[in-house]
Write a protein that holds these residues in place. Structure first.
Motif, mmCIF file in Angstrom:
data_model
loop_
_atom_site.group_PDB
_atom_site.id
_atom_site.type_symbol
_atom_site.label_atom_id
_atom_site.label_comp_id
_atom_site.label_asym_id
_atom_site.label_seq_id
_atom_site.Cartn_x
_atom_site.Cartn_y
_atom_site.Cartn_z
ATOM 1 N N ARG A 80 0.800 -1.262 -0.029
ATOM 2 C CA ARG A 80 0.047 0.233 0.267
ATOM 3 C C ARG A 80 0.997 1.276 0.015
ATOM 4 N N PRO A 218 -1.111 0.734 -6.279
ATOM 5 C CA PRO A 218 -0.903 0.382 -4.504
ATOM 6 C C PRO A 218 -2.426 -0.145 -4.003
ATOM 7 N N ARG A 220 -4.993 -0.833 -1.570
ATOM 8 C CA ARG A 220 -5.818 0.134 -0.504
ATOM 9 C C ARG A 220 -6.138 -1.138 0.458
ATOM 10 N N GLY A 221 -6.363 -0.506 1.794
ATOM 11 C CA GLY A 221 -6.778 -1.128 2.932
ATOM 12 C C GLY A 221 -6.035 -2.130 3.271
ATOM 13 N N ARG A 225 -6.756 -6.037 3.536
ATOM 14 C CA ARG A 225 -6.112 -6.897 2.498
ATOM 15 C C ARG A 225 -5.281 -8.156 2.956
#
Length: 436
Positions: A80, A218, A220-221, A225
């Motif tokens: 990320r 990237p 996200r989260g 993830r």
């Protein structure tokens, strides 16, 4: 023609991937140095504060658990926010935790500063970090680079342990912590200058790639993830086979050897300092064995390598009760060398299998497999002491762990490899039979 070959060779050696790998190795070495300190601090903290060894050990236990649980989330955070940012922040957290430890006055502060902060920071630079660097920057020599990076933690212990021990003996425990704080503070700006998140950031292709590889978007989260990867991989048979085998790996190395080998040798009349020196020698051969395993992983079936490593380790553990004595005999030295060569040799094959089965999420998946390693280590650390209390000897422990290693060898062979056509695809490449 010779000049062309020479230019090509220099180009390979000067590839930015090697600089990134070298910087990652330095970070892993510094993080590894922090794992050597709890054993050196137990006596001084007990004498100065009067804390029980159990309360002191609680901080080390929290550190160990967080070290394992942080790895998959750190790998997701690297996807990320990038490798460089995560590593620099982790070094700052480590330095902060160690610095705060020098001014603590109660045991709960030791658990908070050392157990939680240092555990979170060092866990962010565990083997999942090395797997992420290898996956992004290398196409060729992945096994070798994985082996080198995996050996960095043990190498850090070997480099810093004698110096830290001398500092504790001659100047007290606080200066030893300040030494590590300075090492982390010096390393952080170096990582910012040298580390890069992806070859595309510097206009290069991964080492060994035929052409440029675009930088992935990237993810996200990061926390979500990491949990999603756990959910998805937990539905597959290879994950549980590897996690089970790797839990045995943790139990038969960190859990039992690094916790109970010294008291077991002392039971046979060997001085504790001598037994600790044998453990240090195991650490020396760890580096050799891990690098050699990485080289072999690039050339052989990782499943078969794992099976051989576990089978040999199990045989060594079953023989250990017969080798223990009050003095260091040649047969015990053979054990030390052989066990050292096998100790961390399991890392490159497991990383390779996670990459093969789970593609771009392989580093995160390996982080979860590594968490199983730490769970196995924690269970063996507790179970080994309980068995010693119950039986009055460590003999049954060595035999039981040897049998578990034999079972881990079988688990390794049960992992189904993917078809060659699927192996090149990104992302999980499992056939229906591999799913639970």
């Amino acid at each position: 023609m010779d000049s062309v070959n020479g230019l090509s060779r220099r180009s390979r050696l000067g590839h930015r991937a090697w600089w990134v790998a070298s910087a990652a190795l330095i970070a892993i070495i510094v993080a590894g140095a922090f794992s050597t300190l709890p054993g050196l601090l137990t006596g001084p903290l007990h004498r100065e504060f009067g804390w029980s060894r159990g309360s002191i050990g609680l901080a080390a236990s929290v550190n160990m658990v967080l070290y394992g649980l942080t790895a998959p989330f750190a790998a997701a955070l690297m996807d990320r926010f990038g490798i460089r940012r995560v590593v620099v922040v982790a070094l700052v957290i480590i330095a902060s935790g160690a610095a705060l430890t020098t001014v603590m006055t109660t045991a709960w502060q030791f658990t908070l500063y050392w157990g939680m902060l240092v555990g979170l920071g060092t866990g962010s630079m565990a083997t999942a970090f090395g797997a992420t660097v290898t996956q992004r920057w290398f196409v060729r020599q992945r096994g070798l680079v994985t082996g080198v990076l995996a050996s960095g933690s043990v190498f850090g212990q070997m480099v810093f342990l004698p110096a830290l021990s001398w500092i504790v003996d001659h100047h007290g425990w606080r200066p030893s912590l300040v030494t590590l704080v300075l090492a982390a503070c010096v390393t952080a700006p170096l990582m910012w200058l040298v580390l890069r998140d992806h070859p595309a950031d510097v206009g290069r292709e991964p080492y060994g790639a035929d052409g440029p590889v675009p930088r992935p978007v990237p993810a996200r989260g990061a926390g979500r993830r990491a949990l999603t990867v756990l959910r998805d991989t937990a539905r597959t048979r290879p994950f549980w086979l590897m996690a089970g085998a790797y839990a045995v790996c943790g139990a038969s190395t960190n859990g039992i050897m690094w916790t109970h080998f010294t008291p077991a040798a002392h039971d046979h009349g060997m001085p504790a300092t001598t037994a600790s020196s044998l453990l240090a020698a195991i650490g020396v051969f760890n580096v050799i064995g891990t690098v050699a395993s990485g080289w072999a992983t690039d050339r052989r079936d990782p499943r078969r390598l794992l099976a051989v490593f576990f089978a040999l380790r199990g045989l060594l553990l079953m023989c250990l009760p017969l080798l223990m004595s009050a003095t260091v005999q040649p047969s015990l030295m053979v054990f030390v060398i052989a066990f050292g060569l096998l100790d961390l040799a399991t890392v490159p094959p497991v990383v390779a299998l996670c990459r093969e089965f789970y593609g771009d999420t392989g580093a995160v998946a390996f982080g979860w497999v590594s968490a199983a390693h730490q769970v196995g280590a924690a269970l063996a650390a507790y179970g080994g002491g309980a068995a010693r209390d119950a039986f009055g000897t460590y003999g049954p422990v060595w035999v039981a762990l040897g049998a578990l290693c034999a079972a881990a060898a079988l688990l390794s062979l049960l992992v189904r490899r993917t078809a060659p056509a699927d192996r090149a695809a990104a992302g999980p490449c499992l056939t229906a039979v591999d799913r639970l």
